[in-house]
Design a protein around this motif. Sequence first.
Motif, mmCIF file in Angstrom:
data_model
loop_
_atom_site.group_PDB
_atom_site.id
_atom_site.type_symbol
_atom_site.label_atom_id
_atom_site.label_comp_id
_atom_site.label_asym_id
_atom_site.label_seq_id
_atom_site.Cartn_x
_atom_site.Cartn_y
_atom_site.Cartn_z
ATOM 1 N N UNK A 136 52.884 27.886 44.171
ATOM 2 C CA UNK A 136 53.305 27.725 45.522
ATOM 3 C C UNK A 136 52.089 27.600 46.348
ATOM 4 N N UNK A 137 51.165 28.529 46.056
ATOM 5 C CA UNK A 137 49.655 28.368 46.917
ATOM 6 C C UNK A 137 49.032 27.440 46.675
ATOM 7 N N UNK A 138 49.101 26.655 45.696
ATOM 8 C CA UNK A 138 48.374 25.564 45.439
ATOM 9 C C UNK A 138 48.852 24.289 46.448
ATOM 10 N N UNK A 139 50.157 24.318 46.585
ATOM 11 C CA UNK A 139 50.904 23.443 47.694
ATOM 12 C C UNK A 139 50.429 23.865 48.854
ATOM 13 N N UNK A 140 50.444 25.270 49.300
ATOM 14 C CA UNK A 140 49.948 25.474 50.780
ATOM 15 C C UNK A 140 48.566 25.181 51.049
ATOM 16 N N UNK A 141 47.485 25.292 49.778
ATOM 17 C CA UNK A 141 46.356 24.892 50.031
ATOM 18 C C UNK A 141 46.210 23.423 50.363
ATOM 19 N N UNK A 142 46.946 22.614 49.842
ATOM 20 C CA UNK A 142 47.127 20.915 49.975
ATOM 21 C C UNK A 142 47.497 20.790 51.335
ATOM 22 N N UNK A 143 48.032 21.745 52.093
ATOM 23 C CA UNK A 143 48.704 21.428 53.254
ATOM 24 C C UNK A 143 47.806 22.092 54.525
ATOM 25 N N UNK A 144 46.779 22.795 53.831
ATOM 26 C CA UNK A 144 45.750 23.558 54.878
ATOM 27 C C UNK A 144 46.313 25.014 55.212
ATOM 28 N N UNK A 145 47.382 25.436 54.358
ATOM 29 C CA UNK A 145 47.788 26.884 54.869
ATOM 30 C C UNK A 145 47.266 27.862 53.999
ATOM 31 N N UNK A 146 47.072 29.091 54.500
ATOM 32 C CA UNK A 146 46.553 29.955 53.768
ATOM 33 C C UNK A 146 47.318 30.548 52.690
ATOM 34 N N UNK A 147 46.721 31.253 51.702
ATOM 35 C CA UNK A 147 47.460 31.544 50.498
ATOM 36 C C UNK A 147 48.348 32.926 50.699
ATOM 37 N N UNK A 148 49.262 32.894 50.056
ATOM 38 C CA UNK A 148 50.036 34.254 50.308
ATOM 39 C C UNK A 148 49.935 35.255 49.160
ATOM 40 N N UNK A 149 49.694 36.491 49.394
ATOM 41 C CA UNK A 149 49.459 37.436 47.973
ATOM 42 C C UNK A 149 50.569 38.400 48.006
ATOM 43 N N UNK A 150 51.031 38.622 46.724
ATOM 44 C CA UNK A 150 52.205 39.474 46.325
ATOM 45 C C UNK A 150 51.753 40.725 45.717
ATOM 46 N N UNK A 151 52.378 41.830 45.845
ATOM 47 C CA UNK A 151 52.500 43.087 44.991
ATOM 48 C C UNK A 151 53.604 43.289 44.349
ATOM 49 N N UNK A 152 53.694 43.499 42.991
ATOM 50 C CA UNK A 152 54.654 43.570 42.263
ATOM 51 C C UNK A 152 54.715 44.969 41.516
ATOM 52 N N UNK A 153 55.589 45.806 41.382
ATOM 53 C CA UNK A 153 55.641 47.302 40.711
ATOM 54 C C UNK A 153 56.986 47.208 40.029
ATOM 55 N N UNK A 154 57.018 47.987 38.854
ATOM 56 C CA UNK A 154 58.113 48.063 38.163
ATOM 57 C C UNK A 154 58.209 49.405 37.571
ATOM 58 N N UNK A 155 59.446 49.886 37.265
ATOM 59 C CA UNK A 155 59.678 51.278 36.705
ATOM 60 C C UNK A 155 60.927 51.219 35.611
ATOM 61 N N UNK A 156 60.933 52.114 34.645
ATOM 62 C CA UNK A 156 62.121 52.068 33.865
ATOM 63 C C UNK A 156 62.605 53.566 33.745
#
Length: 313
Positions: A136-156
């Motif tokens: 997704x960020x590769x596509x945004x970079x080609x459009x001149x848009x800044x990358x998006x960052x995610x935080x992912x957490x899990x628990x069981x």
Amino acid sequence: SAYVVLAGYQFVIADREKRLIRRSFSHYVSPDVLNEIEKSGHTLDLGGEIRTVTVLFCDIVGFTPLSESVTARQLVAVLNSLFTRLADEILRERGTIDKFIGDAMMAFWNAPIQNPDHKAAGCRAALGVRASLRSFNDEREREGAPPIRLAVGLASGQACVGNIGSRQRYNYSVVGETVNVASRIETSCRYVAYDIVVPLDLAEASGGLAYLRAGRVGLKGVSGRVPVAVLVGDAATAASENFHRLSGLHERLLARLAEGQRDDELIAECQALAPAVEPGLRSFYNRIGTRTADFVATGEGQTVPAHHAAIAR
């Protein structure tokens, strides 16, 4: 005859129930899981059951600056496009999408259809989310848009899962302490400086994937400090020579941190090797030297035997 009338009535009721189930779950689970739900005779009554589940929280890091840089219409378009891709990763691993909360997404495994592999499935989905975001960020970079960052957490752990709400409007959801822990683990990504963080016991139960121990962290609303790990990569990463080398260096570094010593030379060695394993690890090692207390408190400096290096417990 009465039998024909009764059979017809039962058919109508059963068909209506099936349509209700399909309408209720069609947006939350993959088509094959939906078919299993219909075959299982799942009912849509209010209420829930206690079940062991794996919960995933995913949140955009730096959402406020992003929202201020585009119009409301553009923001909605970005979120819809991103969440469509992330949801595909959840469904691919047979997860249930619980809800979207602004810039966050929640999903869980092992309900409504039981899945003995739910812990590993949740972790694989998290890795899929990372890969999908990069695309997704590769596509945004080609459009001149800044990358998006995610935080992912899990628990069981155990939670109450079922249809929750009023009789007029309800959702299939999960509630309980496990949900709270997963949410707090996701928040700890900023502190640990890595994008996917999981409790250490979940990492240990998801054999075959690449993990590194990340000390004990304090979680708001959770008593005691929780041992965590960072999810580095899939089975191929775990089997790679670079990861085995990094695992050895990492364990040596943890041994030094457990003694209350910051070893800049070892940190530099880990940072140098990190890009060949997973580029995001550089920020993790940039931060680790300031987190000595997270390792001293646990005595997490024990060396991992070579045959356990794949999960770097």
